[in-house]
Design an enzyme around this catalytic site. Sequence first.
Site: not given
Ligand SMILES: *Cc1c(COP(=O)(O)O)cnc(C)c1O
Length: 417
Positions: A242, A276-279, A345-346
């Site tokens: 997050g 659980e970092p993504g972004r 086309c939006e």
């Molecule tokens: C999407 C998600 C993440 C990653 O979130 P980011 O904002 O990208 O860090 C981690 N855990 C779970 C369960 C998610 O659904």
Amino acid sequence: MSGFPEFIYYDDELFVESVPLKQIAEKFGTPCYVYSRSALTKAYQEFDTAFVNRDHLICFAVKANSNIAILNLFAQLGSGFDIVSGGELQRVLKAGGDPGKTVFSGVGKSIYEMRMALEENILCFNVESEAELIALNKIAKDMDKLAPVSLRINPDVDAKTHPYISTGLKENKFGIPAREAERIYKSAHLYPNIRFIGLDCHIGSQLTELEPFTQTSKKMLHLLDSLQAQNLEIEHLDLGGGLGIRYNEEILPSISDYVSALCINTHQIKQRLLIEPGRSLVGNAGILLTRIEYLKHTPARNFAIVDAAMNDLMRPALYDAYHEILPVHKNSGEIKDYQIVGPVCETGDFLGHDRRIGLINGDLLAIMSAGAYGMSMSSNYNSRPRAAEIMVDKDTIHIIRQRETIDQLFSNEKILS
Ligand SMILES: *Cc1c(COP(=O)(O)O)cnc(C)c1O
């Protein structure tokens, strides 16, 4: 200075590491995603080193960017993975990721997906409802296995982010309220094929403040305390992902400040910490490279129509998200206010509104901060083949996904005989 250390102007040309973006466009065409290996590595290492000696596991959230070259890079750096589908599990395996470092989140895991994950001996299922727990217990029993589980707690904390990516409020579909979770943990004997090993939460995405994380970890510690008081052995605490990135003028805590805060908030417990970092691992390590097809000047507005569209990068259309847009070659045309739009086309098909920039036909633009939820959310809307993906490592250009062909788009379709 562009504000992105691996995407820098030399003279008036924008480079990624040691490669001019222009060269990539000429060789591979546009639109294409371009990632910097160095930026990906640095982000991972900043997370990793900030934990210092604390027992931890970083589980990259695969849905942010699921290209197997990127998963492979993180796996080599020691990363685990957070998956939300069987498809993502297959990607992790294909990329050489360790299922023993993989956690499985999501509210709607299918029986087929749970079975696959049990077969691969993943680290943990982050279970989001009692119904899911009952199903998992049954599947594990059929397979004569013990399923490792964390309940995903819904801590009812306001992440103060876009409502579509806020997940920790009691109104959201995610997780289980702490009270109910406590009751379930206490009735563990009802689930003989479940091993309750952790506690999990994830309150949302693109958080720009530490305070909601702090509030959440307090609530999680409180629950952990009361479970331990009842002799329930919990091995890890998963605090989700997050952390936001800078897209525009946001002021953000650094990765290391964020990790330090999590460590400080949990210093009194001995459990392993998972995140659980993504972004924050991939977002600012990638751009979307696009070329201007036409400039169109109407009495009301100036449009730069580019060859990338909402199907390539959905975030502006979906969340009204802002992405910085930089000219690959500075100082070309007369400076005007432009609407940067795609060919779909939006009216919602835009990449940027009201950008003051000088442009001429055929110019290249870099849509910045596109490494997360860019390619992974792309579609074939308007029968547009998906973009190519490139990873640059110093002066070397690697193609990590070929541009899709038109034939591939309808290869699974069939005309009535
Ligand atoms: C999407 C998600 C993440 C990653 O979130 P980011 O904002 O990208 O860090 C981690 N855990 C779970 C369960 C998610 O659904």
